[in-house]
Design an enzyme around this catalytic site. Structure first.
Site, PDB file in Angstrom:
ATOM      1  CE1 TYR A 110     -34.580  15.759  23.337  1.00 52.41           C
ATOM      2  CE2 TYR A 110     -33.335  17.765  22.917  1.00 52.41           C
ATOM      3  CZ  TYR A 110     -33.617  16.444  22.618  1.00 52.41           C
ATOM      4  OH  TYR A 110     -32.929  15.801  21.616  1.00 52.41           O
ATOM      5  CG  HIS A 111     -37.915  23.229  25.475  1.00 57.72           C
ATOM      6  ND1 HIS A 111     -37.641  24.117  24.435  1.00 57.72           N
ATOM      7  CD2 HIS A 111     -36.704  22.839  25.972  1.00 57.72           C
ATOM      8  CE1 HIS A 111     -36.320  24.252  24.325  1.00 57.72           C
ATOM      9  NE2 HIS A 111     -35.738  23.485  25.239  1.00 57.72           N
ATOM     10  CB  ALA A 112     -42.484  18.469  28.762  1.00 52.06           C
TER      11      ALA A 112
END
Length: 527
Positions: free
Chosen positions: A456-458
């Site tokens: 979840y670290h775009a």
């Protein structure tokens, strides 16, 4: 008509709305596509996964990932006040000093960014050279202290790794418990931290369920935004600046819908070109994560969180399983493959069987742990599916396109298997529910490709030096900035919520010229 229009009320947008509206003469409008953050599942930390694929989730998936067996990988993103900070795992980490120094952008070194981290922070451990107190963002030690999370740290030590009491201190390396963005055992999202008090100011307007379709650009300058709320179209003018804080997927999407992006692609979709920016949407980065999952018979997993005694603990004392953020413990490891002196793997441990990217329902008690690739070399992109602003963007991460990332991920699985063999974890690793069939390189590579999920670290799709300048201004368009994780030239080694908040803190100073009104003036205005 407003002085500032902020698009996206997520981790960055809430900060910007609060900071810019501290000037009582500035008229500020914050626009959020989703609803208010009034769901009990947002407030109670352990229930975050129940928000996936609901009305507060953009519910994205990747395109078929060519190096992960053609799988489409689920990408939850917050579509609500607080954005992804309203649905995330609440882990507070900043990354490594070298991450910021390596961006090569004036004003963005770690030494220059640290004051923005500490300005936001209200750390319950107290002030020190690495931490601040008195800021809006509550940072606390987790209250759940699940025995499996503690056992994972002991097992890592048994495997030869060191302890680290503070991943945001002098060094990242080692294992320990994560600090979390919680206040009195409840989620402290960017909305809770920054927006709650700011919403009382008469110069701040917050619009929810209002989806911006494009930025209006006239004579090379952003002059407003257009979009739609339920039952009506809207147009909002701006006198000073539009600030995009819609995230690494939606900020480039909005730029392209507004004619700012790769001219050839925009032309094919019939979108008039305002500024030819070939790198809008490029440089997409993420931390690919591979989990191991084990089942056991101990009644200590988060399946028990809803039991009467745990509900009572939460209601009476704000402690117990319902305060669990999910990844309660973890660690940072530097392998022999690391290209620098900093860690290249981050481990997380969940006191529950985590399946199908969080969409699966565990059938029994379990534990999940694994590693992500911290400094990926692979790059993906965000493109448009059509000129329809309600169409989801096309997202392709291209995880493991660079073979070095795959080999680092393999080392992560190998290390996780070694930790799983340690005595401290023996009560919790009775049955392998998701694990490689062997520890051969071939089987480990196959397992990684078949089981990788997002962490979840775009980031990176409107990068400084490529799309924006060092003051976050979109090059070639006046009155338009981007301030969110998309401006990172290179992904930080750690969770991205705290860095995104710090980026927004700095952006507010850049916009206001570094001057803020006194706290007394703000208090007078609120009264």
């Amino acid at each position: 008509m407003y002085d500032f229009v902020i698009v996206g009320a997520g981790s960055a947008g809430c900060v910007l709305a609060a900071r810019l509206s501290e000037d009582p003469d500035a008229r500020v409008c914050l626009i959020e596509a989703g609803p208010a953050d009034d769901s009990e599942d947002i407030r109670v930390p352990a229930t975050a996964a129940r928000l996936f694929r609901t009305k507060v989730d953009w519910d994205y998936d990747t395109h078929e990932e060519p190096y992960c067996g053609g799988r489409r990988i689920y990408l939850p993103r917050g579509r609500v006040l607080g954005g992804s900070s309203s649905i995330n795992g609440m882990v507070y980490t900043r990354g490594a000093r070298a991450d910021y120094d390596g961006w090569g952008q004036p004003g963005w070194s770690f030494a220059e960014m640290l004051p923005y981290f500490t300005r936001s922070e209200d750390n319950e451990r107290g002030p020190c050279e690495h931490h601040g107190v008195g800021g809006p963002l509550s940072v606390a030690d987790g209250r759940s202290r699940n025995p499996m999370s503690e056992a994972f740290v002991r097992a890592a030590c048994e495997a030869g790794f060191g302890l680290n009491p503070d991943f945001n201190g002098p060094s990242q390396e080692g294992f320990g418990r994560y600090q979390v963005t919680q206040r009195d055992g409840s989620r402290c999202s960017s909305s809770v931290a920054f927006l709650r008090e700011a919403e009382r100011r008469p110069n701040l307007t917050v619009l929810t369920e209002a989806r911006v379709h494009r930025i209006v650009v006239e004579a090379g300058r952003a002059v407003g935004v257009v979009g739609r709320r339920p039952g009506e179209d809207f147009e909002i003018g701006v006198e000073r600046e539009v600030v995009l804080s819609a995230g690494a997927y939606n900020s480039p999407q909005l730029l392209m819908l507004s004619g700012i992006g790769p001219a050839e692609r925009l032309g094919r979709l019939g979108i008039p070109v305002v500024a030819d920016h070939p790198l809008v949407g490029a440089n997409l980065q993420d931390h690919p994560q591979t989990w191991l999952v084990f089942g056991h018979s101990q009644p200590v997993s988060l399946l028990e969180a809803g039991a009467e005694h745990n509900v009572g603990l939460y209601l009476r004392e704000r402690t117990g399983m319902l305060t669990s953020n999910g990844p309660e413990s973890g660690g940072f490891v530097r392998t022999a493959r690391a290209a620098s002196a900093d860690p290249d793997l981050q481990f997380s441990c969940l006191p529950v069987a985590f399946t199908e990217g969080g969409l699966g329902t565990p059938s029994g008690h379990g534990i999940s742990f694994g590693a992500c690739v911290l400094a990926p070399r692979s790059r993906g992109e965000v493109t448009l599916a059509s000129s329809d602003p309600t169409a989801k963007p096309v997202i392709t991460h291209r995880y493991y396109e660079d073979a070095a990332d795959l080999e680092t991920a393999v080392e992560g699985v190998r290390t996780a298997l070694e930790i799983a063999r340690q005595p401290a974890l023996a009560p919790y690793t009775e049955t392998a529910l998701a694990a490689p069939v062997s520890d051969s390189d071939t089987d480990l590579r196959d397992y990684v490709r078949r089981h990788t999920q997002t962490l979840y670290h775009a980031a990176g799709t409107c990068a400084m030096g490529k799309v924006t300048d060092a003051e976050l201004r979109v090059m070639g368009v006046d009155g338009l900035r981007v301030a969110d994780a998309s401006v990172m030239p290179r992904l930080v080694r750690g969770n991205t919520n705290a860095p995104t908040i710090a980026i927004a803190e700095k952006a507010s100073d850049l916009i206001l010229g570094g001057s803020l009104p006194s706290r007394e003036k703000i208090s007078d205005q609120v009264r």
